[in-house]
Each structure stands twice: as structure tokens, then as C-alpha cells.
Design a protein around this motif. Structure first.
Motif, short mmCIF file in Angstrom:
data_model
loop_
_atom_site.label_atom_id
_atom_site.label_comp_id
_atom_site.label_asym_id
_atom_site.label_seq_id
_atom_site.Cartn_x
_atom_site.Cartn_y
_atom_site.Cartn_z
N ALA A 35 43.87 -19.90 92.20
CA ALA A 35 43.51 -20.57 90.68
C ALA A 35 45.11 -21.28 90.49
CB ALA A 35 43.70 -19.38 89.92
N ASN A 95 32.55 -13.03 90.71
CA ASN A 95 33.80 -13.47 91.63
C ASN A 95 33.15 -14.52 92.94
OD1 ASN A 95 35.10 -12.87 89.02
ND2 ASN A 95 36.40 -11.42 90.21
N GLU A 154 40.34 -12.04 92.16
CA GLU A 154 39.71 -13.26 91.86
C GLU A 154 38.80 -13.80 92.64
OE1 GLU A 154 42.27 -17.06 91.67
OE2 GLU A 154 43.06 -16.58 93.53
N LYS A 167 34.01 -17.98 94.24
CA LYS A 167 35.14 -18.05 95.31
C LYS A 167 34.72 -19.29 96.04
CE LYS A 167 36.29 -15.78 99.59
NZ LYS A 167 35.82 -14.82 100.58
N SER A 176 47.96 -17.91 94.78
CA SER A 176 46.50 -17.84 94.83
C SER A 176 45.93 -19.24 94.55
CB SER A 176 46.28 -16.90 93.38
OG SER A 176 46.34 -17.78 92.20
#
Length: 299
Positions: free
Chosen positions: A256, A220, A191, A224, A254
């Protein structure tokens, strides 16, 4: 309901741990200052008492053999399961090893620094063969490797690439990043925009995957920074809203997942959390020093 059932136990354990937490901070500050270290860390979530005893051990070694620690300034010391230097360039002190082993590691530091230079050169060579993509090592996401293990991994991967004569246009992939992993069987895109490439990856598969995902990787990477800012803001807001002493996550959670967790927490009224240490994890638990662990996808 879990917080309701476990609040009393956590508060009791946290109160008992407070004097030791202060002692840990004092020891860490004194040793960092004395040895001019960048940081002192722990690979695993050992209890506070265990961490204090590890710092006392290092302090005794400093008193007994100050001459062997002259090469450590500017470095990070990590207490872990084995001694050596890590792939990230940190000094690893095995918690089961005696002072004799630690002394050998400190004496060997000049040789480790030489190997580190060779490793950086190897990373550059791999980068040149892959159109300028940067090889990085991310401590939180990769297995803890020694410098020697990581060098062997890079060397084997480099020889494989060199023999395959891949056709990457020079510097066409500059700005992109990749990490190498020996326990994966297929390449993937994280990610945060870096490629995770198995060391056993077939060069033709590798080339196809990087070409196919390069644009998504760039997008991505841009996202970030925004994601990390959002995550920090939500951690700060949640800490303040619930009067937490500390809010943190396990490395396996993570950004997210952390963002999703904090957003949902902020919709709740949780008076139980005042003054607590809350860890976002994958399970429910009260740690030995009173930290509360909840899964990021709590119901």
C-alpha cells in the motif's frame, strides 16, 4: 531539493560500481548454474564489492571440496550473519564464518531435510487444531530464524494449543493463513490477509480474534492479488517514465505504501532519476554503490 543536492554524488558512486555490478551478475550466474541452485540472495544490503567477495569465497570452496556440495541442487543460498538452514528452508552461509563452518553446513544438509519434514508435519497438526488455517513463514516480514529455532517455536505453540482444546469446526478456516511471531504481544491482521499471531497468545484470545476477523481476512486475501498486480504495474510504469535502471523497495515498505509512493512520483517531473537505482525506504540516503534511497512518504 534532496535529489538536487545528491544527484552528482549518486551518479559518481553508481559509475564506479558498474564494473563490479557486472562481475556480481557473472559470478552469481556461474555459481547458480554450476551448483544447480534456485537462487543466491543476501539478507542485508551489503555493498557490491562485499557481495562479490562472498561469491568468490563460495567459488573457492566449490573448487576445493566439490563433493560436499552434492546435496545443494534446487535450493537457495542466502548470505547472512550466521550459518545453518533458515525456517524457509534456505541454506544460510554466515559471512563471518570460515570455509570450515560452511563445509559443516553442507555436510549436515541430509539431517536438515529430515527436520524440515518433521516441521511440515507440525504445521499440519497446528492447522488441524485451528480449523484448517494454514501456518506459513514469510521471509520478508518475519525475523530470520534457523530451522531449529522455528521448529521449537512451532512445537511450543502446538503443545499450548493441544492442551487448551479449542473448539474450531474442522476445515471451517481453510484458505486462511497465519504467521507466528515471538516478539509480538497482540494478534493482528495483515493487509495481505494473513493473521500475525504471537507465540504467547492466550488460546481463548486467539480463538476470539480469528473468529472476529475471519471474513475481513478472506476479503484481504482477495485484494492481495489485485494489490500486487497494481504495485508491479506502477513499478514498471515509474521505471519506464523516469528511465530508471532499477526501482525497488525495502521489505519493511508495504505494498500500500509503495503504491501510494509510485502514484505521487508519477505526478512529478524528475529528470535526475535517469539511469539511477532508486530504493523506496523510510529515510533519505545515497548508498555506497550509488543507489538512491527515498522515504515512501516523501514530501
Amino acid at each position: 531539493s534532496w535529489l538536487d543536492d545528491n544527484e552528482a554524488s549518486a551518479v559518481n558512486k553508481l559509475k564506479k560500481s558498474l564494473p563490479l555490478r557486472k562481475e556480481l551478475e557473472r559470478l552469481k550466474f556461474e555459481l547458480s548454474h554450476q551448483l544447480q541452485l534456485s537462487d543466491i540472495r543476501w539478507q542485508r544490503s551489503w555493498g557490491i564489492a562485499h557481495r562479490c567477495s562472498q561469491l568468490h569465497s563460495l567459488g573457492r570452496l566449490v573448487q576445493q571440496k566439490p563433493e560436499v556440495l552434492k546435496n545443494v541442487n534446487g535450493h537457495t543460498v542466502v548470505f547472512t550473519d550466521r550459518s545453518g538452514m533458515s525456517a524457509a528452508g534456505h541454506i544460510m552461509l554466515g559471512t563471518m564464518d570460515v570455509h570450515h563452518h560452511w563445509t559443516k553446513i553442507f555436510e549436515r544438509l541430509p539431517n536438515y531435510y529430515k527436520l524440515q519434514k518433521r516441521l511440515l508435519l507440525l504445521e499440519d497438526r497446528i492447522s488441524q487444531l485451528l480449523g484448517g488455517i494454514q501456518v506459513i513463514y514469510i521471509e520478508e516480514l518475519q525475523p530470520l530464524l534457523t530451522l531449529e529455532e522455528y521448529y521449537k517455536t512451532l512445537d511450543s505453540f502446538y503443545n499450548k494449543l493441544r492442551d487448551s482444546r479449542l473448539l474450531f469446526h474442522p476445515r471451517s478456516l481453510r484458505g486462511l493463513q497465519m504467521i507466528l511471531e515471538s516478539d509480538r504481544c497482540a494478534p493482528s491482521l495483515h493487509e495481505f490477509g494473513h493473521f500475525t499471531i504471537p507465540t504467547v497468545c492466550d488460546p481463548a484470545t486467539l480463538q476470539w480474534f480469528i473468529f472476529a476477523k475471519a471474513q475481513e481476512a478472506r476479503e484481504n486475501l482477495k485484494r492481495k492479488e489485485e494489490m500486487m498486480i497494481t504495485e508491479k504495474e506502477l513499478i514498471d510504469t515509474s521505471t519506464e517514465r523516469f528511465s530508471l535502471d532499477r526501482l525497488y523497495k525495502e521489505p519493511s515498505v508495504s505494498s500500500a505504501q509503495m503504491i501510494d509512493c509510485c502514484k505521487r512520483l508519477l505526478e512529478e517531473s524528475l529528470p535526475y532519476l535517469q539511469g539511477m537505482h532508486l530504493c523506496i525506504s523510510h529515510f533519505y540516503s545515497v548508498l555506497q554503490d550509488g543507489d538512491l534511497c527515498i522515504p515512501w512518504n516523501w514530501k
